[in-house]
Design a protein around this motif. Structure first.
Motif, PDB file in Angstrom:
ATOM      1  N   ALA A  55       0.845  -1.194   0.000  1.00  0.00           N
ATOM      2  CA  ALA A  55       0.000   0.000   0.000  1.00  0.00           C
ATOM      3  C   ALA A  55       0.879   1.242   0.000  1.00  0.00           C
ATOM      4  CB  ALA A  55      -0.913   0.003   1.219  1.00  0.00           C
ATOM      5  N   GLU A  56       0.569   2.187  -0.879  1.00  0.00           N
ATOM      6  CA  GLU A  56       1.318   3.443  -0.931  1.00  0.00           C
ATOM      7  C   GLU A  56       0.842   4.415   0.142  1.00  0.00           C
ATOM      8  OE1 GLU A  56       3.870   3.773  -2.852  1.00  0.00           O
ATOM      9  OE2 GLU A  56       3.557   1.866  -3.901  1.00  0.00           O
ATOM     10  N   ALA A  57      -0.379   4.203   0.612  1.00  0.00           N
ATOM     11  CA  ALA A  57      -0.982   5.059   1.644  1.00  0.00           C
ATOM     12  C   ALA A  57      -2.153   4.288   2.241  1.00  0.00           C
ATOM     13  CB  ALA A  57      -1.447   6.381   1.035  1.00  0.00           C
ATOM     14  N   SER A  58      -2.907   4.928   3.112  1.00  0.00           N
ATOM     15  CA  SER A  58      -4.108   4.297   3.656  1.00  0.00           C
ATOM     16  C   SER A  58      -5.006   3.850   2.500  1.00  0.00           C
ATOM     17  CB  SER A  58      -4.857   5.292   4.545  1.00  0.00           C
ATOM     18  OG  SER A  58      -6.074   4.729   5.000  1.00  0.00           O
ATOM     19  N   THR A  59      -5.472   2.601   2.562  1.00  0.00           N
ATOM     20  CA  THR A  59      -6.212   2.018   1.439  1.00  0.00           C
ATOM     21  C   THR A  59      -7.496   1.370   1.934  1.00  0.00           C
ATOM     22  OG1 THR A  59      -4.124   1.546   0.294  1.00  0.00           O
ATOM     23  CG2 THR A  59      -6.098   0.409  -0.500  1.00  0.00           C
ATOM     24  N   ASN A 100      -2.006   2.421   6.922  1.00  0.00           N
ATOM     25  CA  ASN A 100      -0.721   3.062   6.638  1.00  0.00           C
ATOM     26  C   ASN A 100      -0.044   2.416   5.440  1.00  0.00           C
ATOM     27  OD1 ASN A 100      -0.766   4.737   9.106  1.00  0.00           O
ATOM     28  ND2 ASN A 100      -0.499   2.769  10.159  1.00  0.00           N
ATOM     29  N   ALA A 101       0.895   3.152   4.857  1.00  0.00           N
ATOM     30  CA  ALA A 101       1.687   2.597   3.765  1.00  0.00           C
ATOM     31  C   ALA A 101       2.529   1.441   4.285  1.00  0.00           C
ATOM     32  CB  ALA A 101       2.580   3.683   3.168  1.00  0.00           C
TER      33      ALA A 101
END
Length: 289
Positions: A191-195, A222-223
């Motif tokens: 994940a690059e950020a919250s997903t 979180n990433a």
């Protein structure tokens, strides 16, 4: 004169009561794959036969299971995604936008049936289509494929695609596993950020039978790289989402979505009534009744 007016009014009301809606396009059964060939879904349906304003669809040799709600609607036209014309469903239970909800059909035993769906439209949304069935044979061994369809596309590789074989689930047969007896879809995800995740578990690559009734959800806050496991219990129809951070092995997220329609099942997965005695599963939990 008053008597004549009353008779005319009564005749007008009688005609109005039987007034019919005249579709400009053909009508189609949408949803569960009632046809044995398995070609109907929520995008393209099975065309109904028009007999003087009464529309029917009949399919033979269809295997249906007890304890399953098979959902369908009748739609005017068969353009992919276009529900702007006639739309017939359960008029006793309306959606938030005032349109009929899906008709939920069921059968008393697992068997082979001839299915007939009938509709004589009086408006663009009434009445509720009728569902009739006749047992024509015994069902053999039934096996199902369960697939997860949803978003984000970065995880699933497709966007809400019910027949994406890459998202087929695997039955776990391991007494030492937390998922023993469940179907799972498991993969690593960065994940690059919250997903946010939103998805359903679809039976046999078709939208006619899917769990839960409202979409299941999950979130990675979180990433990072996570081990994501989506599980499905074929007895209780409970769907769970787990995301474990690979770095520390901590279960970062667990979102549980349980079927809560109050249906009761025995441990063999068969739907039973309140009169049944023994251990049962209701809304994802076991009880003794």
């Amino acid at each position: 004169m008053k008597k004549l007016f009353t008779l005319v009014a009564a005749a007008f009301m009688a005609v109005g009561a039987y007034a019919q809606y005249t579709p400009t396009q053909s009508l189609h059964v949408m949803g569960f794959q009632f046809d044995a060939a398995g070609t109907t879904d929520w995008n393209h349906g099975a065309e109904m036969t028009n007999n003087n304003g009464t529309y029917t669809y009949t399919s033979e040799g269809v295997t249906l299971e007890a304890g399953t709600n098979y959902e369908f609607k009748v739609r005017e036209g068969d353009t992919d995604g276009d529900w702007s014309l006639g739309n017939w469903g359960d008029n006793e239970n309306l959606n938030a936008d005032g349109t009929p909800s899906n008709v939920k059909a069921s059968v008393p035993e697992t068997a082979v049936y001839t299915v007939t769906i009938t509709l004589t439209p009086t408006s663009a949304s009434t009445p509720t289509p009728t569902f009739q069935y006749k047992k024509t044979g015994n069902a053999g061994e039934i096996t199902h494929t369960y697939t997860v369809a949803g978003s984000p596309e970065a995880f699933f590789g497709s966007n809400w695609k019910q027949d994406d074989a890459n998202n087929d689930m695997t039955l776990v047969d391991d007494p030492n596993s937390d998922y023993d007896g469940l179907y799972t879809l498991e993969r690593n995800f960065t994940a690059e950020a919250s997903t946010d995740f939103e998805f359903k578990v679809v039976q046999d690559h078709a939208w006619g039978v899917a769990y839960p009734a409202s979409n299941a959800t999950g979130n990675i806050p979180n990433a990072g790289t996570y081990k994501v496991v989506i599980s499905y219990d074929p007895t209780s129809h409970a769907v769970e989402f787990h995301a474990t951070a690979n770095a520390d092995g901590i279960d970062a997220v667990k979102t549980v979505t349980v079927n809560t329609d109050n249906r009761i099942f025995n441990l063999a997965g068969q739907q039973v009534t309140k009169a049944y005695k023994g251990v049962v599963v209701k809304n994802g939990k076991k009880y003794i009744q």
